[in-house]
Design a protein around this motif. Sequence first.
Motif, PDB file in Angstrom:
ATOM      1  N   TRP A 239       0.824  -1.203   0.000  1.00  0.00           N
ATOM      2  CA  TRP A 239       0.000   0.000   0.000  1.00  0.00           C
ATOM      3  C   TRP A 239       0.861   1.256   0.000  1.00  0.00           C
ATOM      4  N   THR A 240       0.331   2.299  -0.618  1.00  0.00           N
ATOM      5  CA  THR A 240       0.960   3.615  -0.547  1.00  0.00           C
ATOM      6  C   THR A 240       0.379   4.377   0.641  1.00  0.00           C
ATOM      7  N   VAL A 241       0.952   5.541   0.917  1.00  0.00           N
ATOM      8  CA  VAL A 241       0.539   6.278   2.112  1.00  0.00           C
ATOM      9  C   VAL A 241      -0.875   6.815   1.971  1.00  0.00           C
ATOM     10  N   SER A 242      -1.323   7.089   0.748  1.00  0.00           N
ATOM     11  CA  SER A 242      -2.705   7.560   0.575  1.00  0.00           C
ATOM     12  C   SER A 242      -3.702   6.476   0.951  1.00  0.00           C
ATOM     13  N   LEU A 243      -3.395   5.227   0.638  1.00  0.00           N
ATOM     14  CA  LEU A 243      -4.265   4.122   1.044  1.00  0.00           C
ATOM     15  C   LEU A 243      -4.246   3.943   2.559  1.00  0.00           C
ATOM     16  N   GLY A 244      -3.078   4.078   3.154  1.00  0.00           N
ATOM     17  CA  GLY A 244      -2.986   3.967   4.610  1.00  0.00           C
ATOM     18  C   GLY A 244      -3.778   5.044   5.318  1.00  0.00           C
ATOM     19  N   LEU A 245      -3.753   6.260   4.776  1.00  0.00           N
ATOM     20  CA  LEU A 245      -4.508   7.348   5.384  1.00  0.00           C
ATOM     21  C   LEU A 245      -6.009   7.110   5.248  1.00  0.00           C
ATOM     22  N   ALA A 246      -6.436   6.578   4.113  1.00  0.00           N
ATOM     23  CA  ALA A 246      -7.856   6.254   3.937  1.00  0.00           C
ATOM     24  C   ALA A 246      -8.291   5.181   4.928  1.00  0.00           C
ATOM     25  N   GLN A 247      -7.403   4.232   5.210  1.00  0.00           N
ATOM     26  CA  GLN A 247      -7.717   3.200   6.190  1.00  0.00           C
ATOM     27  C   GLN A 247      -7.893   3.810   7.581  1.00  0.00           C
ATOM     28  N   LEU A 248      -7.040   4.787   7.919  1.00  0.00           N
ATOM     29  CA  LEU A 248      -7.174   5.461   9.202  1.00  0.00           C
ATOM     30  C   LEU A 248      -8.492   6.216   9.284  1.00  0.00           C
ATOM     31  N   ALA A 249      -8.868   6.879   8.191  1.00  0.00           N
ATOM     32  CA  ALA A 249     -10.107   7.659   8.195  1.00  0.00           C
ATOM     33  C   ALA A 249     -11.328   6.777   8.375  1.00  0.00           C
ATOM     34  N   ASN A 250     -11.262   5.543   7.873  1.00  0.00           N
ATOM     35  CA  ASN A 250     -12.401   4.629   7.961  1.00  0.00           C
ATOM     36  C   ASN A 250     -12.371   3.773   9.222  1.00  0.00           C
ATOM     37  N   GLY A 251     -11.279   3.863   9.975  1.00  0.00           N
ATOM     38  CA  GLY A 251     -11.164   3.031  11.169  1.00  0.00           C
ATOM     39  C   GLY A 251     -11.973   3.582  12.334  1.00  0.00           C
ATOM     40  N   ILE A 252     -12.789   2.745  12.938  1.00  0.00           N
ATOM     41  CA  ILE A 252     -13.619   3.175  14.066  1.00  0.00           C
ATOM     42  C   ILE A 252     -12.789   3.339  15.330  1.00  0.00           C
ATOM     43  N   GLU A 253     -11.802   2.489  15.517  1.00  0.00           N
ATOM     44  CA  GLU A 253     -11.013   2.511  16.736  1.00  0.00           C
ATOM     45  C   GLU A 253      -9.847   3.492  16.669  1.00  0.00           C
ATOM     46  N   VAL A 254      -9.641   4.150  15.539  1.00  0.00           N
ATOM     47  CA  VAL A 254      -8.531   5.083  15.382  1.00  0.00           C
ATOM     48  C   VAL A 254      -8.994   6.483  15.781  1.00  0.00           C
ATOM     49  N   SER A 255      -8.297   7.099  16.708  1.00  0.00           N
ATOM     50  CA  SER A 255      -8.671   8.436  17.161  1.00  0.00           C
ATOM     51  C   SER A 255      -8.357   9.475  16.093  1.00  0.00           C
ATOM     52  N   LYS A 256      -9.033  10.602  16.182  1.00  0.00           N
ATOM     53  CA  LYS A 256      -8.825  11.677  15.208  1.00  0.00           C
ATOM     54  C   LYS A 256      -7.445  12.301  15.335  1.00  0.00           C
ATOM     55  N   THR A 257      -6.843  12.235  16.503  1.00  0.00           N
ATOM     56  CA  THR A 257      -5.486  12.756  16.655  1.00  0.00           C
ATOM     57  C   THR A 257      -4.491  11.919  15.864  1.00  0.00           C
ATOM     58  N   VAL A 258      -4.673  10.602  15.867  1.00  0.00           N
ATOM     59  CA  VAL A 258      -3.813   9.731  15.063  1.00  0.00           C
ATOM     60  C   VAL A 258      -4.052   9.977  13.585  1.00  0.00           C
ATOM     61  N   LEU A 259      -5.307  10.194  13.200  1.00  0.00           N
ATOM     62  CA  LEU A 259      -5.628  10.502  11.804  1.00  0.00           C
ATOM     63  C   LEU A 259      -4.952  11.795  11.370  1.00  0.00           C
ATOM     64  N   MET A 260      -4.954  12.810  12.223  1.00  0.00           N
ATOM     65  CA  MET A 260      -4.296  14.070  11.887  1.00  0.00           C
ATOM     66  C   MET A 260      -2.783  13.897  11.789  1.00  0.00           C
ATOM     67  N   ALA A 261      -2.216  13.044  12.646  1.00  0.00           N
ATOM     68  CA  ALA A 261      -0.781  12.772  12.557  1.00  0.00           C
ATOM     69  C   ALA A 261      -0.437  12.098  11.239  1.00  0.00           C
TER      70      ALA A 261
END
Length: 293
Positions: free
Chosen positions: A240-262
Motif C-alpha cells: 500500500w501507498t501512504v494515501s491508502l494507509g490514510l484512507a484506512q485510518l479515516a475509515n477506522g472506528i477505533e482510530v482516534s482523530k489525533t492519530v488521523l491528523m498525525a
Amino acid sequence: MTRTPMTRAQFEERLFRVLRWVVIAFLAAITIVPFYYMVLLSVKPIDALLLDPGSLWVSAKEFTLDTYRNVMTPTEDGGQGFTRLLLNSALVSLGTVVLTLAVSVPGAYAISRLKFFGGRQISALFLAVYLFPSTLLAVPLFVIFAKLGLSSSLAGLAIVYVAQTVPVSIYMLRNYLVTIPYSIEEAAALDGCTRLQTVRKVILPLAAPSLMATGLYVFMIAWNEFLFALLFLAADPGKWTVSLGLAQLANGIEVSKTVLMAGSVVLTIPVVVLFFAAERLLTEGLTSGADKS
C-alpha cells in the motif's frame, strides 16, 4: 492650496496594490490555518481534544508525540505502519518522475525543434487524453496489467502513473523549450557537438527550471493519487501507498482523530519539504547552463 485630482491610472495602481495584499492574506489564511489546526490536533492527547475541541493552542503539559509514534510504528508492533507506506509511496513517486522525464524530454524536444507534418497540432492532442476521466480507464488498465502480471506491483502502478503524466509533462516542457533560442544549438553544432550532446550539455542545463517544475508536478500526482493505488494494490496491504494507509485510518472506528491528523501531517510534510527545496533549485536553474565553458 489646490489638491491635484487623482488620475484613473493612479487610482487603479493604489487599488490593486491594496487588493494584492488582501488576496495574499486571504489565500495564506485558508492554506495555513487548516494546516496549523491539523498539526495542532496531531500533538494533542485525545482526552484534551474531547474536553476542548475548539482550542487553537496546545500547552506544554498536553503536548505529545505519541500519535506520531503510533503512526510510524510497524503494524506487527501495534502501530499503523506508515514507515513502510512512505517507502512504497517514495519508490512509486520517484520512479514515476524518472520514467516520465526520461520519456518527456525527448518528446518535448522533438516537438519544439523538429519539423514534421502536424507538429503544431500534436501538442493539443497530447492534452486530449485528459478528456477521458480516470474512472473510464481504470477497469481496462486493470485487466491489461492483470494479464501482464503487474496488477499488484509497485512497478505496474508507476507505469500507470507514467501513462497519465507523460502527455502534460511533454506539453509543459515543450512550452519552455521553445523559448530557448535556436542560435544556442547552432553555436554548439559549430563547436562539433552532435544533437544528443547538444541536448545533454546545453538544452538540459538551460531547461533545469522547467525540469524541476515538471518533476515536482509529477511527484505530487503520484504521491497523492488514490484511485489507481486502491485498484491495483488493495489485495496486498504490504504494498500500500501512504494515501491508502490514510484512507484506512479515516475509515477506522477505533482510530482516534489525533492519530488521523498525525497521519495527514506525515502525508503532507514530504511534499511541502520537496516544494521548498525545488523552489531553491528553480532559482538556481535559471542561470545554469548559460555560461559556456
